[in-house]
Every structure is written in structure tokens, then in C-alpha cells.
Write an enzyme that holds these catalytic residues in place. Structure first.
Site: not given
Ligand code: RB5
Length: 147
Positions: A8, A65, A67, A70, A98, A133
Site C-alpha cells: 500500500d 504496508c 507497519t 494490517g 520452521h 515443523h
Molecule cells: C496506512 O496509513 C496504514 O494504516 C497501513 O499502511 C498499515 O500500516 C496498516 O497496518
């Protein structure tokens, strides 16, 4: 081995280093977007890439994304997907050896481009170890089938 890439807008910054790592390993990649920093929804990207994996267009994938969380949660809703959210090379290697992870995810707001390259190389160099595993992965599949 053909590697899918999906990001994203929050993960977009890591697409280039991920592609570089794949190319440096002489592997093929397929890019499922996004193609700019314009805002988009990570579940849409997760669905595109997991569908391609299920259809055997690709063998493994890297999802990105902000973090890495998501897009990992969304991918893991698809039957047969074992997506590991990773922030270091050792975890990436272990996720293949694993957990037989067929996707890793990372965050563009968490992981540096240099670390992302190292993580991708560690993941794609590792092989599933099988043995005990396999038994554990089979138990994951049982949970998936029964719930
Ligand atoms: C988008 O702003 C952000 O929420 C998405 O990239 C991600 O970090 C979600 O887990």
C-alpha cells in the site's frame, strides 16, 4: 521461483529495495501494486497477492504496508496463507525454515531499505526444514480447516 510483491502507500518506499534484493538473487518477480504514494487500502493489495499465490502465478510473496501488520492480518485470512510479519533477518529465515511461511510482510515506516533487502534475502534463501515443523504446520492447517 517467482516472487509476488504488493504494497500500500505506507509500504511503497520498500518496493524498490525489495525488487533489488530479488533481482540480485536472480529470481523473477511480479508486481501487484500499488504504483505510487497515493493512499489505497492494504486489504485490496493483500487479496490480489494471495489470489495470485493460490492460483500459482507466484511461489512466494512480500507484502508491505506502513507497519507490515494490517496487510499481514488481511493475508492470513485467506486459507493456505502463512504470512509472517518480520522486522529482522533471523525471524525471516525462521519463518521459512520452521513455519513454512509463504509470505513475509514488512513496514515501510518501521524497516529501513537496507534492512528490508537483508530480510528478503534471508527469507528467500531459506528452505522449509520439515520434520517436527511439518507436524506443527499440519496442526495449523487443522485449525484452519476446523474454524
Ligand atoms: C496506512 O496509513 C496504514 O494504516 C497501513 O499502511 C498499515 O500500516 C496498516 O497496518
Amino acid at each position: 521461483m517467482r516472487i509476488g510483491i504488493g504494497a500500500d502507500h505506507g509500504g511503497f518506499i520498500l518496493k524498490k529495495p525489495v525488487i533489488e534484493a530479488i533481482e540480485e538473487m536472480n529470481l523473477e518477480y511480479k508486481d501487484y501494486g500499488t504504483y505510487s504514494e497515493e493512499s489505497c487500502d492494504y486489504p485490496d493489495i493483500a487479496l490480489k497477492v494471495t489470489s495470485a499465490l493460490k492460483d500459482k502465478e507466484i511461489d512466494k510473496a512480500v507484502l508491505l504496508c506502513g507497519t507490515g501488520i494490517g496487510i499481514c492480518i488481511a493475508a492470513n485470512k485467506v486459507k493456505g496463507i502463512r504470512c509472517a510479519h518480520v522486522t529482522d533477518a533471523f525471524s525471516a529465515q525462521m519463518s521459512a525454515e520452521h513455519n513454512d511461511a509463504n509470505i513475509i510482510s514488512m513496514g515501510g515506516r518501521i524497516t529501513s531499505p537496507e534492512d528490508a533487502k537483508e530480510i528478503v534475502k534471508a527469507y528467500l534463501s531459506a528452505q522449509f526444514a520439515g520434520g517436527r515443523h511439518q507436524r506443527r504446520v499440519d496442526k495449523i492447517k487443522q485449525i484452519e480447516n476446523n474454524n
